[in-house]
Design an enzyme around this catalytic site. Sequence first.
Site, short mmCIF file in Angstrom:
data_model
loop_
_atom_site.label_atom_id
_atom_site.label_comp_id
_atom_site.label_asym_id
_atom_site.label_seq_id
_atom_site.Cartn_x
_atom_site.Cartn_y
_atom_site.Cartn_z
N LYS A 1 -15.01 68.63 -109.73
CA LYS A 1 -13.83 67.75 -109.88
C LYS A 1 -13.18 68.12 -111.20
O LYS A 1 -13.38 67.43 -112.20
CB LYS A 1 -14.29 66.29 -109.99
CG LYS A 1 -14.72 65.59 -108.73
CD LYS A 1 -14.94 64.10 -109.06
CE LYS A 1 -15.90 63.44 -108.13
NZ LYS A 1 -16.28 62.08 -108.56
N ASP B 1 -18.59 66.70 -112.67
CA ASP B 1 -17.57 65.66 -112.80
C ASP B 1 -17.02 65.68 -114.22
O ASP B 1 -16.19 66.51 -114.56
CB ASP B 1 -18.23 64.32 -112.41
CG ASP B 1 -17.26 63.16 -112.37
OD1 ASP B 1 -16.08 63.38 -112.07
OD2 ASP B 1 -17.69 62.02 -112.63
N GLU C 1 -26.31 72.18 -109.24
CA GLU C 1 -25.81 70.80 -109.33
C GLU C 1 -25.09 70.41 -108.05
O GLU C 1 -24.51 71.27 -107.38
CB GLU C 1 -24.81 70.70 -110.48
CG GLU C 1 -25.33 69.98 -111.71
CD GLU C 1 -25.35 68.47 -111.58
OE1 GLU C 1 -25.64 67.95 -110.48
OE2 GLU C 1 -25.10 67.80 -112.58
#
Length: 181
Positions: A132, A104, A100
């Site tokens: 993240k 997120d 990936e």
Amino acid sequence: MAKINEDIERVFFTEEEIKEKVAELGAEISRDFEGKNPIFIGVLKGCWVFMADLMRNVSIPCSVDFMAVKSYAGTTSTGAVQIQKDLNESIEGRHIIMVEDILDTGRTLNYLEQYLSARKPASITIATLMDKPSRRQAPVAARYSCFAVPDAFVVGYGLDYNEFYRNLPYIGVLKPEIYMD
Ligand code: IMP
Ligand code: MG
């Protein structure tokens, strides 16, 4: 003539930093998956630049396949994951490494992990260029991650803003006026 780098406000990761991290990751995966002939599954389109570089740093026998999903419009996750292209190869009994660009909310990979585990692979491991962690909404853990990033919308090295900027060779954030357009 307009140039895409003129739209960048701040560089997060330079070409050199990315190259170094990706080479380390390829070597690490090659050690960890020795003798396992894994299959790398790229999640299109964001994975494409990262995966092309990663694969050339992997020294063990492996195969490659792709899935295409859509979950974003502009900078906002739409929540629903839509599969636009499924795998060509069978993954039964195979060690899978999902590739990936960025993890997120985790919704995409959480969905794909469940979707693919129904096909009885030997294992599913996640390798992401960026993570993240502060944005996570679905339970997903990446075993391999090159960079942790704050809550900012980044572009370049395969990542887009409305399909543009994927061809930027480094990763950065756009000037605010561009996101507002
Ligand atoms: P998630 O399902 O929220 O984890 O979303 C993952 C996908 O959203 C990634 O594979 C990217 O394609 C996209 N995405 C998330 N954050 C960014 C970003 O900062 N820039 C570009 N694309 C992003
Ligand atoms: Mg995207």
